[in-house]
Scaffold this motif. Structure first.
Motif, PDB file in Angstrom:
ATOM      1  N   ILE A 188      12.751  61.276  42.793  1.00 39.14           N
ATOM      2  CA  ILE A 188      12.488  59.962  43.375  1.00 39.14           C
ATOM      3  C   ILE A 188      12.582  58.857  42.326  1.00 39.14           C
ATOM      4  O   ILE A 188      13.200  57.813  42.558  1.00 39.14           O
ATOM      5  CB  ILE A 188      11.104  59.944  44.049  1.00 39.14           C
ATOM      6  CG1 ILE A 188      11.099  60.848  45.259  1.00 39.14           C
ATOM      7  CG2 ILE A 188      10.725  58.526  44.459  1.00 39.14           C
ATOM      8  CD1 ILE A 188      12.152  60.543  46.282  1.00 39.14           C
TER       9      ILE A 188
ATOM     10  N   PHE B  26       6.793  47.966  36.893  1.00 40.18           N
ATOM     11  CA  PHE B  26       7.209  49.330  37.218  1.00 40.18           C
ATOM     12  C   PHE B  26       7.371  50.190  35.982  1.00 40.18           C
ATOM     13  O   PHE B  26       7.059  51.382  36.004  1.00 40.18           O
ATOM     14  CB  PHE B  26       8.498  49.296  38.052  1.00 40.18           C
ATOM     15  CG  PHE B  26       8.208  49.087  39.491  1.00 40.18           C
ATOM     16  CD1 PHE B  26       7.866  50.157  40.297  1.00 40.18           C
ATOM     17  CD2 PHE B  26       8.191  47.824  40.041  1.00 40.18           C
ATOM     18  CE1 PHE B  26       7.539  49.968  41.607  1.00 40.18           C
ATOM     19  CE2 PHE B  26       7.877  47.629  41.364  1.00 40.18           C
ATOM     20  CZ  PHE B  26       7.545  48.703  42.154  1.00 40.18           C
TER      21      PHE B  26
ATOM     22  N   TRP C 142       3.917  51.923  54.774  1.00 40.74           N
ATOM     23  CA  TRP C 142       4.140  52.764  53.593  1.00 40.74           C
ATOM     24  C   TRP C 142       3.007  53.753  53.379  1.00 40.74           C
ATOM     25  O   TRP C 142       3.222  54.814  52.795  1.00 40.74           O
ATOM     26  CB  TRP C 142       4.367  51.907  52.341  1.00 40.74           C
ATOM     27  CG  TRP C 142       5.726  51.277  52.355  1.00 40.74           C
ATOM     28  CD1 TRP C 142       6.022  49.962  52.334  1.00 40.74           C
ATOM     29  CD2 TRP C 142       6.975  51.954  52.437  1.00 40.74           C
ATOM     30  NE1 TRP C 142       7.363  49.752  52.389  1.00 40.74           N
ATOM     31  CE2 TRP C 142       7.987  50.966  52.451  1.00 40.74           C
ATOM     32  CE3 TRP C 142       7.350  53.289  52.500  1.00 40.74           C
ATOM     33  CZ2 TRP C 142       9.343  51.274  52.525  1.00 40.74           C
ATOM     34  CZ3 TRP C 142       8.701  53.595  52.578  1.00 40.74           C
ATOM     35  CH2 TRP C 142       9.676  52.595  52.588  1.00 40.74           C
TER      36      TRP C 142
ATOM     37  N   ILE D 262       6.927  69.997  46.757  1.00 39.14           N
ATOM     38  CA  ILE D 262       7.969  69.058  46.327  1.00 39.14           C
ATOM     39  C   ILE D 262       8.092  67.913  47.318  1.00 39.14           C
ATOM     40  O   ILE D 262       8.146  66.743  46.947  1.00 39.14           O
ATOM     41  CB  ILE D 262       9.320  69.794  46.193  1.00 39.14           C
ATOM     42  CG1 ILE D 262       9.229  70.846  45.107  1.00 39.14           C
ATOM     43  CG2 ILE D 262      10.436  68.822  45.904  1.00 39.14           C
ATOM     44  CD1 ILE D 262      10.462  71.675  44.959  1.00 39.14           C
TER      45      ILE D 262
ATOM     46  N   VAL E 299       5.234  65.481  46.984  1.00 35.51           N
ATOM     47  CA  VAL E 299       5.390  64.608  45.808  1.00 35.51           C
ATOM     48  C   VAL E 299       6.426  63.532  46.075  1.00 35.51           C
ATOM     49  O   VAL E 299       6.224  62.349  45.782  1.00 35.51           O
ATOM     50  CB  VAL E 299       5.792  65.465  44.581  1.00 35.51           C
ATOM     51  CG1 VAL E 299       6.263  64.568  43.457  1.00 35.51           C
ATOM     52  CG2 VAL E 299       4.636  66.309  44.126  1.00 35.51           C
ATOM     53  N   ILE E 300       7.538  63.935  46.692  1.00 36.34           N
ATOM     54  CA  ILE E 300       8.607  62.975  46.987  1.00 36.34           C
ATOM     55  C   ILE E 300       8.095  61.863  47.887  1.00 36.34           C
ATOM     56  O   ILE E 300       8.319  60.677  47.641  1.00 36.34           O
ATOM     57  CB  ILE E 300       9.794  63.717  47.655  1.00 36.34           C
ATOM     58  CG1 ILE E 300      10.532  64.542  46.609  1.00 36.34           C
ATOM     59  CG2 ILE E 300      10.726  62.757  48.348  1.00 36.34           C
ATOM     60  CD1 ILE E 300      11.617  65.399  47.186  1.00 36.34           C
TER      61      ILE E 300
ATOM     62  N   LEU F  26       5.509  59.516  46.079  1.00 35.81           N
ATOM     63  CA  LEU F  26       6.175  58.616  45.135  1.00 35.81           C
ATOM     64  C   LEU F  26       6.954  57.534  45.869  1.00 35.81           C
ATOM     65  O   LEU F  26       6.899  56.352  45.500  1.00 35.81           O
ATOM     66  CB  LEU F  26       7.134  59.412  44.241  1.00 35.81           C
ATOM     67  CG  LEU F  26       6.542  60.067  43.011  1.00 35.81           C
ATOM     68  CD1 LEU F  26       7.588  60.926  42.336  1.00 35.81           C
ATOM     69  CD2 LEU F  26       6.063  59.006  42.036  1.00 35.81           C
ATOM     70  N   THR F  27       7.659  57.937  46.908  1.00 29.98           N
ATOM     71  CA  THR F  27       8.429  56.954  47.672  1.00 29.98           C
ATOM     72  C   THR F  27       7.514  55.886  48.247  1.00 29.98           C
ATOM     73  O   THR F  27       7.771  54.679  48.116  1.00 29.98           O
ATOM     74  CB  THR F  27       9.172  57.661  48.828  1.00 29.98           C
ATOM     75  OG1 THR F  27       9.876  58.753  48.303  1.00 29.98           O
ATOM     76  CG2 THR F  27      10.108  56.714  49.533  1.00 29.98           C
TER      77      THR F  27
ATOM     78  N   CYS G 169       6.044  53.550  45.423  1.00 29.04           N
ATOM     79  CA  CYS G 169       7.038  52.688  44.785  1.00 29.04           C
ATOM     80  C   CYS G 169       7.492  51.591  45.746  1.00 29.04           C
ATOM     81  O   CYS G 169       7.539  50.411  45.392  1.00 29.04           O
ATOM     82  CB  CYS G 169       8.253  53.510  44.342  1.00 29.04           C
ATOM     83  SG  CYS G 169       7.952  54.478  42.869  1.00 29.04           S
ATOM     84  N   CYS G 170       7.815  51.974  46.972  1.00 30.76           N
ATOM     85  CA  CYS G 170       8.360  50.983  47.898  1.00 30.76           C
ATOM     86  C   CYS G 170       7.301  49.962  48.301  1.00 30.76           C
ATOM     87  O   CYS G 170       7.580  48.767  48.416  1.00 30.76           O
ATOM     88  CB  CYS G 170       8.933  51.679  49.135  1.00 30.76           C
ATOM     89  SG  CYS G 170      10.417  52.589  48.758  1.00 30.76           S
ATOM     90  N   TRP G 171       6.072  50.435  48.518  1.00 29.74           N
ATOM     91  CA  TRP G 171       5.010  49.505  48.889  1.00 29.74           C
ATOM     92  C   TRP G 171       4.769  48.497  47.764  1.00 29.74           C
ATOM     93  O   TRP G 171       4.681  47.291  47.993  1.00 29.74           O
ATOM     94  CB  TRP G 171       3.725  50.280  49.192  1.00 29.74           C
ATOM     95  CG  TRP G 171       2.568  49.385  49.484  1.00 29.74           C
ATOM     96  CD1 TRP G 171       2.332  48.712  50.639  1.00 29.74           C
ATOM     97  CD2 TRP G 171       1.487  49.065  48.596  1.00 29.74           C
ATOM     98  NE1 TRP G 171       1.180  47.988  50.533  1.00 29.74           N
ATOM     99  CE2 TRP G 171       0.640  48.178  49.296  1.00 29.74           C
ATOM    100  CE3 TRP G 171       1.164  49.433  47.293  1.00 29.74           C
ATOM    101  CZ2 TRP G 171      -0.516  47.656  48.716  1.00 29.74           C
ATOM    102  CZ3 TRP G 171       0.017  48.928  46.734  1.00 29.74           C
ATOM    103  CH2 TRP G 171      -0.811  48.040  47.431  1.00 29.74           C
ATOM    104  N   LEU G 172       4.697  49.012  46.550  1.00 29.25           N
ATOM    105  CA  LEU G 172       4.424  48.127  45.413  1.00 29.25           C
ATOM    106  C   LEU G 172       5.577  47.142  45.203  1.00 29.25           C
ATOM    107  O   LEU G 172       5.365  45.987  44.854  1.00 29.25           O
ATOM    108  CB  LEU G 172       4.213  48.968  44.153  1.00 29.25           C
ATOM    109  CG  LEU G 172       3.690  48.206  42.951  1.00 29.25           C
ATOM    110  CD1 LEU G 172       2.275  47.740  43.220  1.00 29.25           C
ATOM    111  CD2 LEU G 172       3.715  49.073  41.707  1.00 29.25           C
ATOM    112  N   PHE G 173       6.769  47.614  45.469  1.00 29.71           N
ATOM    113  CA  PHE G 173       7.934  46.748  45.303  1.00 29.71           C
ATOM    114  C   PHE G 173       7.863  45.575  46.281  1.00 29.71           C
ATOM    115  O   PHE G 173       8.083  44.422  45.915  1.00 29.71           O
ATOM    116  CB  PHE G 173       9.206  47.574  45.552  1.00 29.71           C
ATOM    117  CG  PHE G 173      10.442  46.956  45.004  1.00 29.71           C
ATOM    118  CD1 PHE G 173      10.641  46.894  43.636  1.00 29.71           C
ATOM    119  CD2 PHE G 173      11.420  46.446  45.835  1.00 29.71           C
ATOM    120  CE1 PHE G 173      11.787  46.336  43.120  1.00 29.71           C
ATOM    121  CE2 PHE G 173      12.556  45.885  45.327  1.00 29.71           C
ATOM    122  CZ  PHE G 173      12.737  45.830  43.972  1.00 29.71           C
TER     123      PHE G 173
END
Lengths: 662, 85
Positions: free
Chosen positions: A350, A489, B14, B33, B36-37, B40-41, B44-48
């Protein structure tokens, strides 16, 4: 394993292994020891199989090991039994091991060569000494027979002595004792009894430098008359492998020579002892590792032999093997295979596409990439066996990652509001044209919107406001935003990485994890917090209509977070525009100072903590044997003394534990 | 005034990916797995999105636009300006 006296239900299994993972997979299967492989290449000549060169390398290493072993045994150095047998070495360690064996073999060879040289030198000198000592007696007897005893020998002039000897020549030398009778007979025959041979046995056996065997030898002196006889005698001596030594005819010269020979012998003895000690040391240190090495090399060879039984896939992407497994052991085999080929790069599935997308950030292009990836995945069956160009192979190999990169880039593209470099206005832009600040009849080309007048007061719901797309100061706005975004990030990824690398040992948590995480949190996470503070506390909407009236949280007072951070590290003070606060919050400078000080305390703990801890803990307990979890490692510090040898082992074993998490 | 709805909607969305989906992932060898994927997704996307949203909440500068662009904006996106140009 199943019951002893009953046959086991068996299954024929087929293994598909990636070439990169094959070595480890077979290594694990070998350790499990419950499968029997079938030869799938029965009609292939042994020399035409895939891993022939590797097997040859192993053979060569085995030969070197055998040589070292014979040398070690020759010196009767004890080879210690390793308590735990190592696993097969990592492929990249094979090269180290190979180089190490080569060096060791060369060292030992050199040492034995020089030892042989020294020994043959020593033998020659010893024999010469014996010749000189023993012949003394013969010459004395001869002198007495000539009517001169040693007492008045010195009184007689030298030339007289020579004139007597002149008629009688002699040859002195040393010969193996068992050859003496034949030698004597031969001399008698060739000279028809005209040679007078005197001999005397050397009491102690002499060592042969080449083989190390001991021989009893005899000193002889042959007296004769005439040159012709001399050449004949010499030929006989050569035939009987007798070594001849020059022997002066006068007593004084002989004594001088004897003295010289004795001092040289003493020197040589010293040198010989030293080389012997050195060799002993080298052999002892080699002997410690010898068993481990042999086991590692044989395991390696076995792995390659097994791999030679495998079939290569048509696309050369996969090794196919067949084996018989007891049905009960199939789970064990699966476990071993999983251990041999675990992917350590789990999180990058990811994080890599995401970071790529942060940089890529265009939905339109991302869509193309996504569709390309999707096409490759859907037509896998068709594309897989096809022959592809090198570049396409790279794409094809990373098709799933390309798909994910496209997916994430699509999302970041939406956030950046970039679709083929155009924006879309879904939620209605938050900036509006206000007639109070804008008079269309005015003669201006560009109008700058001000947050106070033209901003609705609520951000665009999803992504960047489309109004920025045609703006001429787009770059200024986006640069500030994207720079902050990358730092946020980046820092979060680093913190995540450190947290992931946490291990269960208390020593590593306290001495590695804590200082690392504190360093990150105290300096860089604080930077991230400052960024959010700036975003939340300072606003252009708070500016007054009159530019001379300054609001402390207005746009003119917004501080630069970067300058704060630089000043924080340099411990210098910041300054601000007129009417603004220097710092964002009370006691900011003091807090920053404390943070920097605490972070600097972390650095020595991080760098020195673990080594000092290992040193202290080793003093308290005897060195542990190398742990067997990792594949066997090659000990490079072989010639060091015992203590530092143990150091290296322990350090390398700990680095093995921690490597691979990052 | 800032409405709370975008924040709530995006966070729920998210959180659904990062929290709910990992819980309901079917059992299997790759469950860990996939979890975890997804986590993480989600993070990352929410924070972005959050960074983008917050950075525009209190703008310090406004866009600098061409005069005609402004006029077109005004006409197309409502709030037209009566003018003679």
């Amino acid at each position: 394993m199943g019951a002893m006296f009953r046959s086991e239900e068996m299954a024929l299994a087929q293994l598909f292994i990636q070439p990169e993972a094959a070595y480890f997979a077979i290594s694990e299967l070998g350790e499990a020891g419950c499968v029997q492989f079938r030869d799938l290449n029965e009609n292939v000549n042994a020399f035409q199989r895939k891993f022939v060169s590797e097997v040859r390398r192993c053979d060569e290493m085995e030969r070197k090991l055998r040589y070292i072993e014979t040398e070690v045994k020759k010196d009767s150095v004890n080879i210690p039994d390793g308590s735990e047998l190592p696993k097969a070495p990592n492929p990249r360690e094979i090269i180290d091991l190979e180089a190490h064996l080569e060096k060791t073999e060369g060292d030992i060879k050199e040492l034995s060569e020089s030892a042989v040289n020294l020994k043959s030198n020593f033998l020659e000198l010893t024999e010469l000494r014996h010749v000189l000592e023993k012949t003394q007696v013969f010459f004395n007897e001869q002198d007495e027979a000539n009517g001169m005893d040693t007492a008045h020998k010195a009184l007689i002039p030298e030339d007289h002595n020579v004139s007597i000897r002149g008629r009688l020549g002699f040859v002195a030398g040393v010969i193996n004792r068992e050859r003496v009778p034949a030698f004597e007979k031969m001399l008698w025959r060739i000279s028809r009894g005209n040679v007078f041979l005197r001999q005397s046995e050397i009491e102690r056996p002499l060592e042969d430098p080449q083989t190390g065997n001991e021989h009893y030898k005899t000193v002889f002196v042959a007296f004769f008359q005439g040159e012709q006889l001399k050449t004949r005698i010499k030929k006989v001596c050569a035939g009987f492998h007798a070594s001849l030594y020059p022997c002066p005819s006068t007593l004084i010269e002989r004594n001088d020579m004897l003295k010289g020979v004795r001092t040289r012998l003493e020197d040589l003895n010293l040198v010989l002892n030293q080389t012997k000690d050195h060799r002993q040391r080298v052999l002892v240190s080699v002997a410690k590792e010898l068993q481990n090495w042999s086991v590692m090399v044989s395991k390696m060879k076995a792995i390659y032999h097994t791999l030679n039984l495998f079939n290569m896939d048509v696309t050369k992407k996969c090794l196919i093997g067949e084996c018989w497994v007891p049905c009960n052991d199939i789970p064990a085999v699966q476990k071993a295979l999983a251990e041999g080929s675990t992917a350590s790069a789990l999180y990058t599935i990811i994080t890599f596409p995401f970071l790529f997308a942060v940089m890529f950030g265009d939905s339109g292009h991302a869509l193309i990439m996504f569709l390309f990836g999707l096409w490759m995945i859907l037509s896998e069956k068709k594309l897989g066996p096809q022959k592809k160009s090198e570049i396409f192979n790279i794409f094809y190999g990373g098709r799933y990652i390309i798909l994910l990169m496209g997916l994430f880039s699509f999302y970041t593209g939406l956030i950046y509001n970039d679709i083929f470099s155009k924006s879309i206005n879904i939620f209605q832009t938050r900036w509006y044209v206000n007639t109070t600040s804008f008079n269309p009849d005015e003669e201006v080309d560009e109008i700058e919107f001000i947050p106070k007048a033209n901003f609705i007061g609520e951000p665009y719901y999803f992504g960047i406001d489309p109004v920025w797309q045609p703006a001429s100061n787009k770059i200024i706005f986006l640069n500030s935003y994207k720079m902050k975004l990358s730092i946020i990030f980046g820092v979060l990824h680093m913190i995540f990485g450190v947290i992931v690398s946490i291990s269960k040992k208390y020593s590593s948590i306290i001495l590695e994890f804590l200082p690392q995480i504190f360093l990150l949190l105290l300096l860089f996470f604080y930077l991230v917090i400052m960024m959010f503070m700036k975003w939340l506390w300072y606003s252009g909407t708070l500016d007054g209509w009159d530019p001379n009236v300054v609001n402390k949280h207005g746009s003119s007072c917004a501080p630069s977070v970067l300058i704060y951070f630089i000043n924080m590290m340099l411990l210098s003070s910041s300054d601000a525009n007129e009417g603004c606060d220097v710092y964002m919050f009370d006691n900011q400078r003091l807090i920053q100072f404390v943070l920097v000080a605490a972070a600097f305390v972390c650095i020595p703990v991080m760098l020195l903590g673990k080594p000092i801890y290992i040193m202290c803990s080793r003093k308290n307990q005897p060195p542990k044997p190398v742990n067997n979890k990792s594949n066997g490692d090659v000990n490079q510090g072989m010639e060091l003394d015992e203590v530092s040898n143990a150091d290296i082992k322990e350090v390398s074993s700990t680095t093995h534990d921690e490597g691979g998490h990052h | 005034m800032t409405s709370p709805y975008p924040f709530i909607i995006l966070t729920v969305l998210w959180a659904g990916v990062g929290v709910l989906l990992p819980i309901i992932v079917p059992k299997g060898p790759n469950r860990g797995i996939i979890q975890v994927i997804l986590i993480l997704t989600g993070v990352c996307c929410w924070l972005f999105w959050l960074c983008c949203y917050i950075s525009q909440m209190n703008p310090l500068i406004g866009p600098k636009l061409d005069k005609y662009t402004v006029l077109v904006m005004a006409r197309q996106w409502g709030n037209p300006i009566n003018q003679t140009v």
